[in-house]
Structures are given as structure tokens and as C-alpha cells.
Design a protein around this motif. Structure first.
Motif, PDB file in Angstrom:
ATOM      1  N   THR A   1       0.629  -1.267  -0.093  1.00 28.51           N
ATOM      2  CA  THR A   1      -0.120  -0.272   0.009  1.00 28.51           C
ATOM      3  C   THR A   1       0.771   1.148   0.069  1.00 28.51           C
ATOM      4  OG1 THR A   1      -0.169  -0.080   2.350  1.00 28.51           O
ATOM      5  CG2 THR A   1      -1.869  -0.966   1.097  1.00 28.51           C
ATOM      6  N   ASN A   2       1.981   1.106   0.600  1.00 25.93           N
ATOM      7  CA  ASN A   2       3.014   2.339   0.384  1.00 25.93           C
ATOM      8  C   ASN A   2       4.050   2.156  -0.731  1.00 25.93           C
ATOM      9  OD1 ASN A   2       4.549   0.472   1.282  1.00 25.93           O
ATOM     10  ND2 ASN A   2       5.572   1.603   2.865  1.00 25.93           N
ATOM     11  N   GLY A   3       3.723   1.436  -1.903  1.00 29.14           N
ATOM     12  CA  GLY A   3       4.554   0.877  -2.910  1.00 29.14           C
ATOM     13  C   GLY A   3       4.459   1.803  -4.076  1.00 29.14           C
TER      14      GLY A   3
ATOM     15  N   ASN B   1      -0.330   7.147 -21.469  1.00 26.76           N
ATOM     16  CA  ASN B   1      -0.779   8.044 -20.295  1.00 26.76           C
ATOM     17  C   ASN B   1      -2.225   8.102 -19.985  1.00 26.76           C
ATOM     18  OD1 ASN B   1       2.099   8.323 -20.758  1.00 26.76           O
ATOM     19  ND2 ASN B   1       1.975  10.384 -21.572  1.00 26.76           N
ATOM     20  N   MET B   2      -2.900   8.073 -21.203  1.00 27.19           N
ATOM     21  CA  MET B   2      -4.427   8.093 -21.070  1.00 27.19           C
ATOM     22  C   MET B   2      -4.963   7.316 -19.886  1.00 27.19           C
ATOM     23  SD  MET B   2      -7.086   9.640 -21.141  1.00 27.19           S
ATOM     24  CE  MET B   2      -7.128  11.066 -22.124  1.00 27.19           C
ATOM     25  N   LEU B   3      -4.638   5.834 -20.536  1.00 22.80           N
ATOM     26  CA  LEU B   3      -5.100   4.740 -19.631  1.00 22.80           C
ATOM     27  C   LEU B   3      -4.699   4.627 -18.392  1.00 22.80           C
ATOM     28  CD1 LEU B   3      -4.426   2.010 -22.541  1.00 22.80           C
ATOM     29  CD2 LEU B   3      -6.785   2.730 -21.837  1.00 22.80           C
ATOM     30  N   ALA B   4      -3.476   5.127 -18.114  1.00 17.42           N
ATOM     31  CA  ALA B   4      -3.021   5.201 -16.452  1.00 17.42           C
ATOM     32  C   ALA B   4      -3.808   6.443 -15.878  1.00 17.42           C
ATOM     33  CB  ALA B   4      -1.401   5.582 -16.653  1.00 17.42           C
ATOM     34  N   LYS B   5      -3.970   7.370 -16.592  1.00 22.87           N
ATOM     35  CA  LYS B   5      -4.776   8.424 -15.895  1.00 22.87           C
ATOM     36  C   LYS B   5      -6.150   7.909 -15.721  1.00 22.87           C
ATOM     37  CE  LYS B   5      -4.982  13.465 -16.252  1.00 22.87           C
ATOM     38  NZ  LYS B   5      -4.846  13.602 -14.848  1.00 22.87           N
ATOM     39  N   SER B   6      -6.965   7.069 -16.345  1.00 21.65           N
ATOM     40  CA  SER B   6      -8.121   6.728 -16.176  1.00 21.65           C
ATOM     41  C   SER B   6      -8.126   5.575 -15.017  1.00 21.65           C
ATOM     42  CB  SER B   6      -8.711   5.687 -17.544  1.00 21.65           C
ATOM     43  OG  SER B   6      -8.853   6.875 -18.604  1.00 21.65           O
ATOM     44  N   PHE B   7      -7.101   4.721 -15.200  1.00 16.38           N
ATOM     45  CA  PHE B   7      -6.876   3.908 -14.136  1.00 16.38           C
ATOM     46  C   PHE B   7      -6.740   4.568 -12.414  1.00 16.38           C
ATOM     47  CE2 PHE B   7      -4.365   1.494 -10.953  1.00 16.38           C
ATOM     48  CZ  PHE B   7      -4.703   0.098 -11.053  1.00 16.38           C
ATOM     49  N   ALA B   8      -5.897   5.686 -12.511  1.00 21.47           N
ATOM     50  CA  ALA B   8      -5.753   6.489 -11.297  1.00 21.47           C
ATOM     51  C   ALA B   8      -7.214   6.926 -10.899  1.00 21.47           C
ATOM     52  CB  ALA B   8      -4.934   7.763 -11.521  1.00 21.47           C
ATOM     53  N   ALA B   9      -8.114   7.541 -12.061  1.00 22.22           N
ATOM     54  CA  ALA B   9      -9.172   7.997 -11.599  1.00 22.22           C
ATOM     55  C   ALA B   9     -10.254   6.899 -10.815  1.00 22.22           C
ATOM     56  CB  ALA B   9      -9.829   8.669 -12.745  1.00 22.22           C
ATOM     57  N   ARG B  10      -9.905   5.771 -11.320  1.00 19.02           N
ATOM     58  CA  ARG B  10     -11.062   4.578 -10.851  1.00 19.02           C
ATOM     59  C   ARG B  10     -10.491   3.916  -9.494  1.00 19.02           C
ATOM     60  NH1 ARG B  10     -10.175   0.281 -13.474  1.00 19.02           N
ATOM     61  NH2 ARG B  10      -8.918   0.611 -15.249  1.00 19.02           N
ATOM     62  N   HIS B  11      -9.160   4.779  -9.215  1.00 18.38           N
ATOM     63  CA  HIS B  11      -8.671   3.904  -8.024  1.00 18.38           C
ATOM     64  C   HIS B  11      -8.265   5.353  -7.316  1.00 18.38           C
ATOM     65  CE1 HIS B  11      -8.322   0.595 -10.422  1.00 18.38           C
ATOM     66  NE2 HIS B  11      -8.329  -0.127  -9.204  1.00 18.38           N
ATOM     67  N   SER B  12      -9.200   6.254  -7.028  1.00 16.33           N
ATOM     68  CA  SER B  12      -8.714   7.755  -6.648  1.00 16.33           C
ATOM     69  C   SER B  12      -8.406   7.727  -5.001  1.00 16.33           C
ATOM     70  CB  SER B  12      -9.897   8.568  -6.787  1.00 16.33           C
ATOM     71  OG  SER B  12     -11.008   8.255  -6.172  1.00 16.33           O
ATOM     72  N   ASN B  13      -8.661   6.729  -4.592  1.00 19.66           N
ATOM     73  CA  ASN B  13      -8.335   6.708  -2.927  1.00 19.66           C
ATOM     74  C   ASN B  13      -7.139   5.871  -2.776  1.00 19.66           C
ATOM     75  OD1 ASN B  13     -10.576   8.412  -2.043  1.00 19.66           O
ATOM     76  ND2 ASN B  13     -11.793   6.597  -2.297  1.00 19.66           N
ATOM     77  N   ASP B  14      -6.516   5.204  -3.546  1.00 13.16           N
ATOM     78  CA  ASP B  14      -5.270   4.376  -3.621  1.00 13.16           C
ATOM     79  C   ASP B  14      -4.094   5.063  -2.689  1.00 13.16           C
ATOM     80  OD1 ASP B  14      -3.340   2.317  -3.686  1.00 13.16           O
ATOM     81  OD2 ASP B  14      -3.887   1.576  -5.748  1.00 13.16           O
ATOM     82  N   SER B  15      -3.430   4.321  -1.883  1.00 11.61           N
ATOM     83  CA  SER B  15      -2.352   5.026  -1.339  1.00 11.61           C
ATOM     84  C   SER B  15      -1.118   4.874  -1.831  1.00 11.61           C
ATOM     85  CB  SER B  15      -2.295   4.399   0.104  1.00 11.61           C
ATOM     86  OG  SER B  15      -2.209   2.985  -0.008  1.00 11.61           O
TER      87      SER B  15
END
Length: 230
Positions: free
Chosen positions: A128-130, A160-174
Motif C-alpha cells: 500500500t506504500n509501494g 498515459n491516458m489509460l494510466a490516468k483513467s486507472f488512477a481516476a478509478r482508484h482515486s483513494n489508492d495509497s
């Protein structure tokens, strides 16, 4: 004794991936490296670091079944760093009208879709801190587009776009997530026209990844950690 950190490097047979393996081994990590087939250079590193380098063969990033098999093999293994490096460049000097369709499809599959499939599968293996790192490029910046290697550039912009979308789906990821541009490096893919040696790039890339552990969120950065415009 402090536990060793673990990194999974996907696409490690040559070029930047091989250099990543060597750098992380030098830094005392347990390194899990994937290749489609073994190479003499990687075998040499295995002899040099027999207790810390683990190689998984017959892993082809564009073959989802082979990636799933790797995921099953590593079930339960925790990673401090997931670094997805695999990529290809084709038709560098051609335009959309000139390129063979299959060459472009291959780039999009290898450089954009397949890396994100790896992230989707291995995301939960990362502590989780990785850090989840994807080898991007300065050429993936739409803001800074210059028509240099435009077809390859578009595949990195798609990553980059796919990564940005992934990050948006996991917005609370640590976890930290990095799209990292190593600079133009002399490799088989980067060509001998490139301006950097791997020794001038990869240690800095690893420094940036290390510095972002425990810093949640997605960033698009160069080898110095400087933000690149999307």
C-alpha cells in the motif's frame, strides 16, 4: 535484519529493462524479472546475483494468458515496486497514411493496452506504500508534440491516458503511480542516434521511483522527477 525490498520488472531481456534489473540488483533488491526468452546478458546477471535475481521466462506482455500464468505463479507475493517496461517502436519516420496497419496495432497493443493489463492484474500485489511505474516517454506529451516519431508518440500518449483513467478509478489508492520518461537512450529501440547512455538514465529513473514510495497519486515525470505536461 531489515527485510529486502522486492521489485517486479516486466520486460527485462535487454535495453532499459535489463539495465533496470542490474540497477535494482546493485541496490540490494530482490528482483523478479520477466522475459519472453532468456538472454546471455540476463544469465550473466543471474550468475552475479544468484540469491536476489529470479527470472520468469515465456512471459509475453501482449499474450494475456502468459501474464495471467505469471500472476498465478506469484500469487501472494508482495511487491514494493512494479515496473512495467515493455515497449516497441516501428515506422518511426512514417505518417498515419504511410504506416502498415499491423505495425501500428502492434505498437498500441505493446505500448499502451498490455502494460495497463499488467497493472490491472498486479495492482493488489503492490504494497500500500509501494510504487507502480510505467516506462513512458517525453514523446507521450500531447502538449509538447513535435511530430517526432509521431506514431510511437501516440502509443505513449495512449498509455498515459489509460494510466490516468486507472488512477481516476482508484482515486483513494495509497500507492504511488508513475509514468516515467527515461530520456532518449541508446538501445536497440532508441537507436544509436539517441543522446543518453543507459548509465546516464536508469540510475536516475530508479532514484525517482524510490523517492515516490509512500506518495499517493499519479505523476508523469522525467528521469529527474520533473513534471511533464500532459
Amino acid at each position: 535484519m531489515e527485510n529486502k525490498q522486492t521489485v517486479l520488472i516486466v520486460g527485462a531481456s535487454r535495453g532499459l529493462g535489463l539495465a533496470l534489473v542490474e540497477e535494482y540488483c546493485k541496490r540490494g533488491f530482490d528482483v523478479i524479472a520477466t522475459v519472453r526468452q532468456q538472454t546471455a546478458a540476463l544469465q550473466g546477471l543471474q550468475k552475479q546475483y544468484p540469491d536476489s535475481l529470479e527470472v520468469h521466462e515465456q512471459v509475453d506482455i501482449v499474450n494475456l494468458d502468459s501474464v495471467r500464468i505469471l500472476h498465478d505463479r506469484l500469487k501472494g507475493r508482495k511487491l514494493d515496486v512494479l515496473f512495467v517496461n515493455a515497449g516497441i517502436s516501428r515506422a518511426n519516420e512514417l505518417t498515419p497514411l504511410q504506416v502498415e496497419e499491423q505495425d501500428y496495432i502492434d505498437m498500441m497493443l505493446t505500448n499502451a493496452l498490455s502494460p495497463m493489463r499488467v497493472v490491472e492484474l498486479f495492482h493488489e500485489n503492490v504494497l500500500t506504500n509501494g510504487v507502480i511505474a510505467l516506462m513512458s516517454s517525453e514523446l507521450g506529451s500531447i502538449t509538447n508534440a513535435s511530430a517526432f516519431w509521431e506514431l510511437y508518440s501516440s502509443s505513449k500518449a495512449a498509455l498515459n491516458m489509460l494510466a490516468k483513467s486507472f488512477a481516476a478509478r482508484h482515486s483513494n489508492d495509497s500507492r504511488a503511480m508513475l509514468l516515467i520518461a527515461p530520456g532518449w537512450v541508446r538501445t536497440d529501440m532508441g537507436t544509436q542516434d539517441a543522446i543518453l547512455d543507459v548509465s546516464e538514465s536508469i540510475p536516475l529513473v530508479v532514484d525517482v521511483v524510490t523517492q515516490h514510495a509512500g506518495r499517493p497519486g499519479l505523476r508523469y515525470v522525467d528521469r529527474f522527477g520533473k513534471t511533464i505536461a500532459w
